[in-house]
Scaffold this active site. Structure first.
Site, PDB file in Angstrom:
ATOM      1  N   HIS A  56      66.960 -51.496 -21.735  1.00  0.00           N
ATOM      2  CA  HIS A  56      66.176 -51.645 -22.967  1.00  0.00           C
ATOM      3  C   HIS A  56      64.902 -50.792 -22.998  1.00  0.00           C
ATOM      4  O   HIS A  56      63.785 -51.283 -23.051  1.00  0.00           O
ATOM      5  CB  HIS A  56      65.936 -53.102 -23.398  1.00  0.00           C
ATOM      6  CG  HIS A  56      65.598 -54.099 -22.337  1.00  0.00           C
ATOM      7  ND1 HIS A  56      64.530 -53.968 -21.527  1.00  0.00           N
ATOM      8  CD2 HIS A  56      66.185 -55.278 -22.006  1.00  0.00           C
ATOM      9  CE1 HIS A  56      64.470 -55.008 -20.735  1.00  0.00           C
ATOM     10  NE2 HIS A  56      65.464 -55.809 -20.987  1.00  0.00           N
ATOM     11  N   HIS A 102      66.617 -67.968 -15.042  1.00  0.00           N
ATOM     12  CA  HIS A 102      66.194 -67.119 -16.172  1.00  0.00           C
ATOM     13  C   HIS A 102      67.378 -66.927 -17.116  1.00  0.00           C
ATOM     14  O   HIS A 102      68.496 -66.653 -16.676  1.00  0.00           O
ATOM     15  CB  HIS A 102      65.723 -65.780 -15.592  1.00  0.00           C
ATOM     16  CG  HIS A 102      65.241 -64.786 -16.580  1.00  0.00           C
ATOM     17  ND1 HIS A 102      64.745 -65.114 -17.814  1.00  0.00           N
ATOM     18  CD2 HIS A 102      65.145 -63.423 -16.494  1.00  0.00           C
ATOM     19  CE1 HIS A 102      64.381 -64.013 -18.448  1.00  0.00           C
ATOM     20  NE2 HIS A 102      64.616 -62.976 -17.675  1.00  0.00           N
ATOM     21  N   GLU A 123      67.745 -64.558 -19.564  1.00  0.00           N
ATOM     22  CA  GLU A 123      68.104 -63.215 -20.036  1.00  0.00           C
ATOM     23  C   GLU A 123      69.494 -62.857 -19.515  1.00  0.00           C
ATOM     24  O   GLU A 123      69.862 -63.193 -18.389  1.00  0.00           O
ATOM     25  CB  GLU A 123      67.052 -62.175 -19.609  1.00  0.00           C
ATOM     26  CG  GLU A 123      67.199 -60.893 -20.424  1.00  0.00           C
ATOM     27  CD  GLU A 123      66.001 -59.948 -20.352  1.00  0.00           C
ATOM     28  OE1 GLU A 123      65.068 -60.193 -19.578  1.00  0.00           O
ATOM     29  OE2 GLU A 123      66.041 -58.946 -21.099  1.00  0.00           O
ATOM     30  N   ASP A 163      71.181 -60.485 -18.336  1.00  0.00           N
ATOM     31  CA  ASP A 163      71.562 -59.794 -17.099  1.00  0.00           C
ATOM     32  C   ASP A 163      71.700 -60.803 -15.958  1.00  0.00           C
ATOM     33  O   ASP A 163      72.279 -60.493 -14.917  1.00  0.00           O
ATOM     34  CB  ASP A 163      70.592 -58.665 -16.724  1.00  0.00           C
ATOM     35  CG  ASP A 163      69.133 -59.041 -16.820  1.00  0.00           C
ATOM     36  OD1 ASP A 163      68.799 -59.985 -17.556  1.00  0.00           O
ATOM     37  OD2 ASP A 163      68.306 -58.377 -16.157  1.00  0.00           O
ATOM     38  N   HIS A 167      59.163 -63.477 -17.086  1.00  0.00           N
ATOM     39  CA  HIS A 167      58.562 -62.897 -18.270  1.00  0.00           C
ATOM     40  C   HIS A 167      59.134 -63.469 -19.556  1.00  0.00           C
ATOM     41  O   HIS A 167      58.850 -62.961 -20.642  1.00  0.00           O
ATOM     42  CB  HIS A 167      58.735 -61.360 -18.242  1.00  0.00           C
ATOM     43  CG  HIS A 167      60.189 -60.928 -18.356  1.00  0.00           C
ATOM     44  ND1 HIS A 167      60.563 -59.945 -19.252  1.00  0.00           N
ATOM     45  CD2 HIS A 167      61.334 -61.343 -17.779  1.00  0.00           C
ATOM     46  CE1 HIS A 167      61.867 -59.743 -19.170  1.00  0.00           C
ATOM     47  NE2 HIS A 167      62.347 -60.585 -18.282  1.00  0.00           N
ATOM     48  N   ASP A 184      63.068 -62.391 -11.998  1.00  0.00           N
ATOM     49  CA  ASP A 184      62.739 -60.979 -12.231  1.00  0.00           C
ATOM     50  C   ASP A 184      61.525 -60.506 -11.425  1.00  0.00           C
ATOM     51  O   ASP A 184      61.363 -59.293 -11.216  1.00  0.00           O
ATOM     52  CB  ASP A 184      62.433 -60.751 -13.716  1.00  0.00           C
ATOM     53  CG  ASP A 184      63.690 -60.514 -14.529  1.00  0.00           C
ATOM     54  OD1 ASP A 184      64.675 -60.001 -13.976  1.00  0.00           O
ATOM     55  OD2 ASP A 184      63.681 -60.832 -15.730  1.00  0.00           O
ATOM     56  N   TYR A 189      58.571 -50.933 -12.235  1.00  0.00           N
ATOM     57  CA  TYR A 189      59.099 -52.202 -12.756  1.00  0.00           C
ATOM     58  C   TYR A 189      57.950 -53.057 -13.294  1.00  0.00           C
ATOM     59  O   TYR A 189      58.025 -53.612 -14.391  1.00  0.00           O
ATOM     60  CB  TYR A 189      59.821 -52.889 -11.602  1.00  0.00           C
ATOM     61  CG  TYR A 189      60.572 -54.138 -11.942  1.00  0.00           C
ATOM     62  CD1 TYR A 189      61.924 -54.092 -12.245  1.00  0.00           C
ATOM     63  CD2 TYR A 189      59.947 -55.373 -11.930  1.00  0.00           C
ATOM     64  CE1 TYR A 189      62.631 -55.242 -12.525  1.00  0.00           C
ATOM     65  CE2 TYR A 189      60.635 -56.527 -12.211  1.00  0.00           C
ATOM     66  CZ  TYR A 189      61.980 -56.463 -12.501  1.00  0.00           C
ATOM     67  OH  TYR A 189      62.664 -57.611 -12.787  1.00  0.00           O
ATOM     68  N   HIS A 224      66.615 -58.385  -8.999  1.00  0.00           N
ATOM     69  CA  HIS A 224      66.943 -56.953  -9.065  1.00  0.00           C
ATOM     70  C   HIS A 224      66.435 -56.277  -7.795  1.00  0.00           C
ATOM     71  O   HIS A 224      65.295 -56.506  -7.369  1.00  0.00           O
ATOM     72  CB  HIS A 224      66.230 -56.273 -10.245  1.00  0.00           C
ATOM     73  CG  HIS A 224      66.634 -56.773 -11.594  1.00  0.00           C
ATOM     74  ND1 HIS A 224      67.842 -56.475 -12.180  1.00  0.00           N
ATOM     75  CD2 HIS A 224      65.965 -57.537 -12.499  1.00  0.00           C
ATOM     76  CE1 HIS A 224      67.908 -57.038 -13.379  1.00  0.00           C
ATOM     77  NE2 HIS A 224      66.777 -57.701 -13.592  1.00  0.00           N
TER      78      HIS A 224
HETATM   79 FE1  FEO Z   1      64.449 -60.715 -17.628  1.00  0.00          FE
HETATM   80 FE2  FEO Z   1      66.384 -59.142 -15.272  1.00  0.00          FE
HETATM   81  O1  FEO Z   1      66.027 -60.072 -16.862  1.00  0.00           O
END
Ligand code: FEO
Length: 396
Positions: free
Chosen positions: A24, A78, A80, A82, A145, A164, A192, A225
């Site tokens: 994104h 989380h 999101e 991913d 976040h 994250d 990041y 990640h």
């Molecule tokens: Fe906030 Fe890696 O997603």
């Protein structure tokens, strides 16, 4: 297949996404990974999942360790996608009524992402869950976040599953901080932070204080990640402490685009002027440097100088794109100025001044400098002097 033993009974069952290049709006030249963690104790828990398109790979990874049906609990740190995208597949495979732990906001957000009647357990901040020998504590990290974000801490092994936070967009077979050059990991981590967490620097500071107050110790930090921190988890905590303070050093970033090379020439002479005062300066052309790489450089810069030609009574489109991106991330503690060449209407300078001021940067005196058409020798000297004054202001 990619499973990795982190410590006794704890595995990374996530995946590498080697080919993603745009996360994104964030350039990911080395891809990324979606880490997911399996804890095998008297009870078996899965912490987070992976992007939907990798769900088969996740299930295969889990299957190399246990039968997925034996998973007792799923923990969603989380929402999101991913990290939650494979929840439908996981829940279907293990049994839809297995408890799914998440924060209160996680319950709300997961429900809005997946119209499934899962057996949600919305946890309180500090709530504990015993897996047998291993004890989990859930820590709410709202707006780090997303509103639903939380950490899970495994007390016995002092392992933090940090969602994250503390991550990097990096795909690799190296999975631990002792398997990679430290400078390289920190550069990925800085990018990041600058592109994902900078807007939430205030929350990062509060969280680090809470961790300190709780006297939580970490032997291993497992982000969702990139690299897992086991050799030196303190390094990333210290870096977050520093970055969340919006630190600056004697450094200026000159961000520009150009139509007929005039604004580029101005950028070069302004940069030389800034440099003449002993300030580190990086001229960054917006069609050569990605916006996310520029944001990484901005993180510790004392000044941001933006240059745009005037095009159709406006700023250049690439500059608009960049300003929008930067505004969202809200960098602080910066001086700012702008410049550009123009033909018959220097509207870009007025627009740039207004945009930069709206971001709460401290505008330098005489902060907008424009030259009509092509800078001549006198114009270039003025550019140099304009830069020199910026350099002096930075060094004050
Ligand atoms: Fe906030 Fe890696 O997603």
């Amino acid at each position: 297949m990619r499973t990795l033993k982190i410590s006794e009974g704890i595995y990374d069952v996530g995946v590498n996404d080697w080919n993603i290049r745009d996360f994104h709006g964030y350039l990911t030249p080395t891809g990324t990974s979606y880490n997911a963690y399996l804890i095998v104790d008297e009870k078996i828990a899965l912490i987070d999942t992976v992007k939907k398109e990798f769900s088969e790979q996740l299930m295969n990874n889990i299957s190399t360790i246990i039968d997925p049906k034996t998973i007792d609990y799923v923990i969603s740190n989380h929402t999101e996608m991913d990290h939650s995208g494979s929840l439908p597949k996981v829940m279907h495979a293990i049994g839809e009524q297995k408890p799914l732990f998440c924060s209160k906001m996680g319950l709300k957000n997961l429900s809005m992402h997946y119209s499934q009647k899962w057996n949600y357990h919305a946890v309180e901040n500090g709530e504990e869950l015993s897996l047998g020998k291993k004890q989990l504590t859930f820590l709410e990290t709202r707006m780090l976040h997303w509103p639903d974000s939380m950490f899970t801490y495994e007390k016995t092994g002092k392992i933090l599953f940090s969602s994250d936070a503390f991550g990097q967009h990096y795909a690799g077979y190296e999975k631990f901080d002792d398997q990679m050059d430290h400078e390289t990991i920190m550069q990925h981590s800085k990018k990041y932070f600058a592109n994902i967490l900078l807007l939430y620097a205030g929350q990062v500071k509060k969280l680090l204080k809470t961790i300190d107050d709780m006297k939580l110790e970490f032997d291993i930090i497992c982000p969702d990640h990139g690299i897992i921190w086991r050799k030196n988890p303190g390094a990333i905590i210290e870096a977050y402490e520093k970055w969340s303070e919006h630190p600056t050093r004697q450094k200026a970033i000159v961000i520009y685009d150009t139509m007929w090379q005039s604004t580029k020439l101005m950028a070069e002479y302004i940069s030389q002027g800034i440099s003449s005062e002993g300030v580190t300066v990086r001229p960054m052309h917006l069609r050569t440097n990605h916006r996310s790489d520029i944001m990484t450089e901005i993180l510790d810069a004392a000044a941001i100088i933006v240059g745009s030609p005037t095009l159709n009574n406006n700023i250049y489109p690439t500059i608009s794109d960049f300003l929008t991106y930067m505004k969202g991330l809200r960098p602080q503690n910066k001086l700012a100025a702008c410049f550009g060449s123009y033909g018959w209407n220097g509207a870009a300078i007025k627009i740039l001044t207004s945009e930069l001021a709206s971001m709460n940067f401290q505008m330098l005196e005489d902060s907008g400098f424009k030259i009509q058409y092509v800078p001549d020798e006198k114009g270039l000297t003025e550019c140099y002097e304009f830069g020199k004054n910026i350099g002096k202001a930075i060094c004050k």
